[in-house]
Design a protein around this motif. Structure first.
Motif, PDB file in Angstrom:
ATOM      1  N   ARG A  27       0.818  -1.216   0.000  1.00  0.00           N
ATOM      2  CA  ARG A  27       0.000   0.000   0.000  1.00  0.00           C
ATOM      3  C   ARG A  27       0.851   1.264   0.000  1.00  0.00           C
ATOM      4  O   ARG A  27       0.500   2.270  -0.625  1.00  0.00           O
ATOM      5  CB  ARG A  27      -0.920  -0.017   1.227  1.00  0.00           C
ATOM      6  CG  ARG A  27      -1.934   1.105   1.277  1.00  0.00           C
ATOM      7  CD  ARG A  27      -2.948   0.886   2.386  1.00  0.00           C
ATOM      8  NE  ARG A  27      -2.374   0.900   3.713  1.00  0.00           N
ATOM      9  CZ  ARG A  27      -2.197  -0.167   4.478  1.00  0.00           C
ATOM     10  NH1 ARG A  27      -2.527  -1.365   4.039  1.00  0.00           N
ATOM     11  NH2 ARG A  27      -1.673  -0.062   5.688  1.00  0.00           N
ATOM     12  N   HIS A  28       1.988   1.227   0.688  1.00  0.00           N
ATOM     13  CA  HIS A  28       2.861   2.399   0.783  1.00  0.00           C
ATOM     14  C   HIS A  28       3.904   2.459  -0.337  1.00  0.00           C
ATOM     15  O   HIS A  28       4.809   3.288  -0.297  1.00  0.00           O
ATOM     16  CB  HIS A  28       3.546   2.436   2.146  1.00  0.00           C
ATOM     17  CG  HIS A  28       2.626   2.818   3.274  1.00  0.00           C
ATOM     18  ND1 HIS A  28       2.185   4.106   3.456  1.00  0.00           N
ATOM     19  CD2 HIS A  28       2.047   2.077   4.250  1.00  0.00           C
ATOM     20  CE1 HIS A  28       1.388   4.155   4.512  1.00  0.00           C
ATOM     21  NE2 HIS A  28       1.282   2.932   5.011  1.00  0.00           N
ATOM     22  N   ASP A 292       1.876  -0.595   9.779  1.00  0.00           N
ATOM     23  CA  ASP A 292       1.891   0.698   9.093  1.00  0.00           C
ATOM     24  C   ASP A 292       3.187   1.454   9.366  1.00  0.00           C
ATOM     25  O   ASP A 292       3.770   2.060   8.458  1.00  0.00           O
ATOM     26  CB  ASP A 292       0.688   1.523   9.531  1.00  0.00           C
ATOM     27  CG  ASP A 292       0.467   2.737   8.642  1.00  0.00           C
ATOM     28  OD1 ASP A 292       0.128   2.545   7.463  1.00  0.00           O
ATOM     29  OD2 ASP A 292       0.660   3.871   9.128  1.00  0.00           O
ATOM     30  N   ARG A 296       5.894   2.573   6.506  1.00  0.00           N
ATOM     31  CA  ARG A 296       6.252   3.983   6.333  1.00  0.00           C
ATOM     32  C   ARG A 296       7.756   4.184   6.492  1.00  0.00           C
ATOM     33  O   ARG A 296       8.372   4.977   5.761  1.00  0.00           O
ATOM     34  CB  ARG A 296       5.488   4.843   7.336  1.00  0.00           C
ATOM     35  CG  ARG A 296       4.000   4.979   7.042  1.00  0.00           C
ATOM     36  CD  ARG A 296       3.297   5.826   8.092  1.00  0.00           C
ATOM     37  NE  ARG A 296       1.874   5.897   7.854  1.00  0.00           N
ATOM     38  CZ  ARG A 296       1.284   6.763   7.024  1.00  0.00           C
ATOM     39  NH1 ARG A 296       2.038   7.640   6.349  1.00  0.00           N
ATOM     40  NH2 ARG A 296      -0.023   6.772   6.878  1.00  0.00           N
ATOM     41  N   ALA A 299       9.501   2.810   3.368  1.00  0.00           N
ATOM     42  CA  ALA A 299       9.242   3.690   2.225  1.00  0.00           C
ATOM     43  C   ALA A 299      10.104   4.947   2.286  1.00  0.00           C
ATOM     44  O   ALA A 299      10.458   5.518   1.242  1.00  0.00           O
ATOM     45  CB  ALA A 299       7.765   4.063   2.176  1.00  0.00           C
TER      46      ALA A 299
END
Length: 414
Positions: A27-28, A292, A296, A299
């Motif tokens: 997703r990231h 998450d 993050r 990323a």
């Protein structure tokens, strides 16, 4: 000689925690990392259920089996209907989570190794993982979600243990607009807390579950008897019901510390990484936060190290609450009923998730009975001092889930 695999990131274990990480990485937009997933079981299908609260509009919305804007808390003295806004209570079964993770794994180009892990050696620069089939995996970072005991025994060691029946009725009997969060009308154990709950998917299909917070497990017959009693308490006619699935589980409730960073390049996830809330057994929300934060960080080119699952002050409050419940100075039904009676439901739910502010926590604490909680806090402080003055003892292993049909649901955070 078996082959060696070199990767930037290895996930040990392929259950809920690893599945959330894979989806979050996808997703990231994390790309270009060499990745591997090592697990002896390739997870598929409905082998567990999670229930949790969050705000609508998140990445899990399309995967949910059901959600409810209202929930009930019942005690022998009354019924409370909680308006959860702006949150909602939600149910997530494992099948869609595993499917989403498998798709993310393919897009990320991860290597799947269907084998168990024998050893993990971290020299500070690389981690060497040896598997039971003789292969060696070298990784820059390891995310390890395999079960692991706390570093030392807790001062209080309880279990959240439960059995649930997926019931299908031949006529409408459930209210799909309202979940039963906690029903304390069940017979209470001599030492511990029990409650039932109902998560309706439709007016004819629901998960009905019996849960205990206590130091010891029941027998299989004991869980069935407790569930049958709760079914009868709900006024459900067994002749008009069919049990489609059975779910069981055991989750540790202990103030023993779980070491989330056992070595420089190994990070533990899930219960092993401290994601289980000691006073409730809730785990799922903290696993989501961990996933998450890891995604993050990667990323942004940072190490995949999430923040602690809960603030230190919450771990202290959990230790005090567990001690008060264990010593019998507060009753479980009364303790939880006062929390919901004297606070907005949304505040209590965020407190149980570990996301409240200190000011909100003072409001929650002031709603409990002061004297027994102060006594428990003093006893906890004395016990901590004794722990510092004597050598640590080996910690007991976390009990393996009791299995019968499907695997255990986790309630919220389960």
């Amino acid at each position: 000689m078996r082959s060696s695999v070199d990767v930037d990131l290895a996930l040990l274990g392929g259950g809920g925690a690893a599945s959330l990480v894979l989806a979050a990485l996808d997703r990231h937009g994390v790309r270009g990392l060499r990745m591997a997933v090592v697990d002896p079981v390739h997870r598929r299908g409905q082998d567990r259920t999670w229930a949790f609260w969050d705000r609508p509009g998140g990445d899990l919305d399309a995967l949910l089996s059901a959600s409810w804007p209202r929930a009930e808390v019942l005690t022998p003295t009354g019924r409370r209907v909680l308006d959860l806004a702006p949150l909602r209570y939600a149910m997530l079964r494992s099948g869609p989570v595993y499917e989403r993770a498998a798709a993310a794994e393919r897009r990320l180009g991860a290597t799947r190794m269907v084998t168990a892990v024998d050893t993990v050696d971290d020299d500070g620069d690389r981690v060497r993982v040896r598997t039971s089939d003789g292969r060696t995996l070298r990784a820059g970072w390891v995310l390890d979600s395999r079960p692991c005991p706390p570093a030392r025994p807790g001062r209080t060691n309880w279990l959240q243990h439960f059995r649930g029946w997926w019931l299908e009725a031949d006529a409408p009997v459930f209210d799909p607009g309202r979940a039963v969060l906690m029903d304390f009308r069940t017979p209470q154990p001599a030492r511990g807390v029990s409650f039932g709950y109902v998560l309706p998917v439709s007016d004819r299909y629901a998960l009905v579950e019996y849960t205990e917070f206590s130091p010891t497990l029941l027998t299989g017959a004991g869980y069935d008897a407790a569930l049958a009693g709760y079914r009868d308490l709900l006024g459900l006619d067994p002749a008009r019901l069919t049990v489609r699935e059975v779910e069981n589980g055991v989750i540790p409730m202990t103030d023993g510390p779980f070491v989330a960073r056992p070595s420089p390049r190994v990070v533990r996830l899930g219960t092993a990484g401290g994601a289980t809330r000691p006073s409730t057994g809730f785990t799922f929300s903290a696993m989501r936060r961990q996933a998450d934060q890891i995604a993050r960080a990667l990323a942004a080119g940072r190490p995949p190290v999430p923040r602690p699952a809960y603030p230190r002050r919450h771990r202290w409050m959990d230790a005090v609450a567990l001690r008060a419940l264990d010593r019998g100075s507060v009753g479980g039904p009364q303790f939880f009923a006062r929390l919901f009676d004297r606070n907005p439901a949304e505040r209590v739910l965020r407190f149980l998730d570990g996301t409240t502010t200190p000011a909100e926590e003072l409001a929650v604490m002031s709603s409990t009975r002061l004297r027994p909680m102060v006594t428990a806090a003093v006893g906890d402080a004395a016990h901590r001092l004794r722990d510092r003055l004597r050598p640590p003892r080996p910690a007991p292993l976390v009990p393996a889930p009791v299995r019968d049909g499907a695997s255990p649901p986790e309630r919220a955070g389960a």
